[in-house]
Write an enzyme that holds these catalytic residues in place. Structure first.
Site, PDB file in Angstrom:
ATOM      1  CB  SER A   1      -0.919  -0.305   1.386  1.00 42.40           C
ATOM      2  OG  SER A   1      -1.848   1.286   1.528  1.00 42.40           O
TER       3      SER A   1
ATOM      4  CG  ASP B   1      -7.149  -1.755  -4.111  1.00 52.79           C
ATOM      5  OD1 ASP B   1      -7.605  -0.884  -3.339  1.00 52.79           O
ATOM      6  OD2 ASP B   1      -5.419  -1.963  -3.708  1.00 52.79           O
TER       7      ASP B   1
ATOM      8  CG  HIS C   1      -5.799  -2.092  -0.243  1.00 52.54           C
ATOM      9  ND1 HIS C   1      -4.698  -0.673  -1.517  1.00 52.54           N
ATOM     10  CD2 HIS C   1      -5.441  -0.971   0.801  1.00 52.54           C
ATOM     11  CE1 HIS C   1      -4.148  -0.165  -1.320  1.00 52.54           C
ATOM     12  NE2 HIS C   1      -4.129  -0.499   0.511  1.00 52.54           N
TER      13      HIS C   1
END
Length: 652
Positions: A508, A594, A640
């Site tokens: 991330s 995502d 995610h």
């Protein structure tokens, strides 16, 4: 206005069609590329998978968190909710229901909330591919009945035996609070709306069940409203109007609010209190302030005590505050521990606080702190033979501005010649969030196979308190990059591996620092592994139509309103700084759906990086240079958020 040129509709449509076509073509070519490459790794993947499954059997503790109500104990396992009696030593349990019974066979249970009289149970169900959860409210009894199903719910709490407050999530935002009464009418009412796009709303119940708190938080500022559980239809009451830069959270005991806040100097968390009737900031009195460079992980409130779960330079400890004797006792925890996992305590009158300690290579171990005995007890230990060979070292690297940056290192005690061993580095450094150091089977497997694991606690994360985050966000983001470089250089200098055996892992927002280092100092590492990485900061922060851009400005800055900020982001943004040079090999996992990290940014990054690496290789081919592998694995499912162990196994 007259003379204003009207943009041509056909031109706009053409550009949209062109970008969609580009996206489709890039996606297709990467999927084909992955199909060819992944075949080469089949045998190795099979071996690793078998080993991890074996380790999982040894280390998996079946004890899921238990929720205790008087003599009843509720717990969840493998999608089923069970009920047992607290004093039943024979292990008799009743199955109340399963996710399959509810018509959600592929979902997992995320949260359980039980009404005070135990007549109702609200549970949130989440599938692997979605950020949103569905809340199912059951009437519990001999035959449980589904009373209501509410989609897209984020948080929920019972105010009374039959009134539930909840927040709805839309486009990753929570801005509305609703109340539903399970009386004859079953009516739903909107209770609160947040107008500021930077703020996210959730609901919490105080430990003594006296109030529900409606918490509206941005990255730097918060505001709390109280719902009186004795008068749930009454309008919520404001504790303290939002004040820029002041974060606060509320607990309650004996008609006093206990306020965990950053108010006052230094701007780190401190525990304060105020009467419920006059809760404004001018009435806040200090109860306990944290030491400098201390991270507050959590706080648990009990009838006569509260426990602060703390981290300082990587070490974990507890501060036990007695409201009776007004004393504070500090308790150090085992040196191997890196992470707390808290049990839920619905009964604030209990005399024991249970929690688990873990590290990347130590499966969770359960501990209990007794207020009566004033001591810490480790519960029955499940032996995992490999762990005893693992050595934990804590180091400090000196960054460019002389700041000392903590590193946690794990390696096998039997390893000889550590400079020849492979090293896996981990970095995050954003949002004031600590590096994830909870147990993972694959980390234990790597230790067993002779790897060294290093966790670089760089600025931007939260490991040394709120100032550690401030020192690595917005116009200080480059500090995190300097910290990471200093950590890697110190490890190599001390004989932990060397550049050609070093890999860097990030997920991330950690992709910003990892990708930046890849551009500035590619010679320090041989490989980089990224999961759902944020690598196109500048373009993403320019797109205000994306769900998170406005609230993210407090972390990265606003390049649209500030020229200086735009230049600064451009100076470190991984995508913007790719150049023709020798890069390490790169493996990226991304998700097609995502919502947080747009896939197009990852696709463009991979394309540009691959071109730069190939251009460099073609210019220097006669010198015997190698061409790095740049691989992108796009998962059609998954998101995610954390997935279940079984689903993450292939990815791992």
């Amino acid at each position: 206005q007259e003379g204003t040129k009207i943009p041509s509709k056909s031109k706009q449509n053409t550009s949209i069609i062109t970008s969609e076509l580009l996206y489709t073509n890039l996606l297709k070519s990467e999927l084909e590329n992955w199909s060819d490459i992944s075949a080469r790794y089949k045998a190795m993947t099979k071996r690793i998978k078998e080993k991890l499954q074996e380790l999982h059997k040894c280390t998996f503790s079946a004890g899921s968190p238990k929720i205790r109500f008087g003599e009843n104990v509720y717990f969840e396992e493998n999608g089923c909710v069970f009920l047992s009696k607290a004093d039943d030593d024979e292990g008799n349990v009743d199955i109340l229901f399963s996710t399959e019974d509810l018509g959600f066979p592929d979902a997992f249970i995320q949260r359980i909330r039980i009404s005070p009289d135990q007549r109702y149970m609200a549970i949130s169900l989440k599938s692997e591919n979605s950020e949103e959860a569905t809340c199912v409210i059951m009437r519990v009894g001999h035959l449980p009945v589904v009373e209501k199903v509410i989609p897209n719910v984020f948080s929920f709490e019972w105010a009374t035996n039959d009134i539930l407050y909840y927040t709805r999530q839309k486009n990753l935002k929570c801005q509305n609070v609703f109340m539903i009464a399970f009386t004859d009418q079953k009516h739903t009412k909107l209770v609160y709306t947040e107008q500021d796009a930077r703020f996210f709303v959730d609901i919490h119940c105080t430990k003594d069940r006296r109030f529900l708190t409606i918490n509206s938080n941005s990255k730097t500022t918060s505001e709390v409203w109280l719902v009186d559980c004795r008068q749930p239809y009454k309008l919520p009451a404001l504790v303290q109007a939002r004040t820029k830069g002041v974060i606060y959270h509320i607990e309650h005991r004996n008609d006093e609010l206990y306020i965990l806040t950053t108010y006052g100097e230094p701007a780190e968390y401190k525990l304060m209190k105020a009467p419920v009737a006059s809760s404004g900031m001018e009435n806040w009195q200090l109860v306990h302030a944290l030491e400098e460079k201390t991270k507050l992980v959590d706080l648990e409130m009990f009838s006569d005590h509260c426990i602060m779960f703390l981290k300082n330079a990587g070490h974990l400890y507890l501060n036990v505050i007695s409201f009776v004797s007004h004393s504070v006792q500090s308790i150090k925890l085992p040196t191997w521990a890196c992470e707390f996992e808290l049990d839920s305590h619905p009964e604030h009158t209990t005399s024991t606080c249970y929690f688990q300690l873990t590290s990347p290579v130590h499966p969770p171990r359960r501990f209990a702190y007794s207020f009566k005995e004033n001591n810490l007890i480790e519960q029955a230990v499940q032996e995992v033979p490999i762990i005893t060979n693992c050595h934990t070292t804590r180091l400090l690297a000196k960054s460019k501005d002389e700041t000392l940056v903590p590193i946690t290192v794990f390696h096998n005690m039997n390893s000889k010649e550590l400079h020849r061993k492979p090293l896996l580095l981990h970095v995050y450094g954003a949002y004031g969030i600590d590096l994830n150091m909870s147990f993972k089977e694959e980390k234990l497997m790597l230790i067993e196979e002779g790897w060294i694991l290093a966790y670089c606690h760089v600025r931007g994360g939260g490991e040394l308190g709120l100032s550690w985050h401030k020192g690595g966000c917005q116009h200080n983001k480059l500090n995190g990059l300097h910290d990471l470089k200093a950590c890697i250089m110190l490890l190599h200098k001390l004989g932990f591996s060397q550049p050609k055996y070093t890999a860097l892992a990030a997920a991330s927002a950690g992709g910003v620092l990892a990708g930046a280092l890849c551009n500035t100092d590619p010679e320090l590492i041989r490989a980089m592994v990224l999961q759902a990485p944020f690598v196109d900061v500048l373009n993403t922060m320019r797109k205000t139509h994306l769900p998170l851009t406005i609230e993210e400005q407090e972390e990265w800055g606003n390049p649209l309103a500030d020229e200086r900020c735009m230049k600064y982001i451009k100076s470190y943004c991984p995508y913007q700084n790719i150049k023709t040079q020798c890069y390490p090999s790169v493996f990226i996992t991304a998700y097609e759906n995502d919502q947080r990290i747009p896939l197009i940014g990852v696709l463009r990054y991979v394309q540009k990086l691959r071109k730069a690496a190939l251009d460099h290789a073609s210019r220097t081919s006669e010198k015997g240079n190698w061409t790095p592998n740049i691989i992108l694995d796009i998962q059609a499912t998954g998101s995610h958020c954390d997935s279940s162990w079984e689903d993450s196994l292939n990815e791992v």
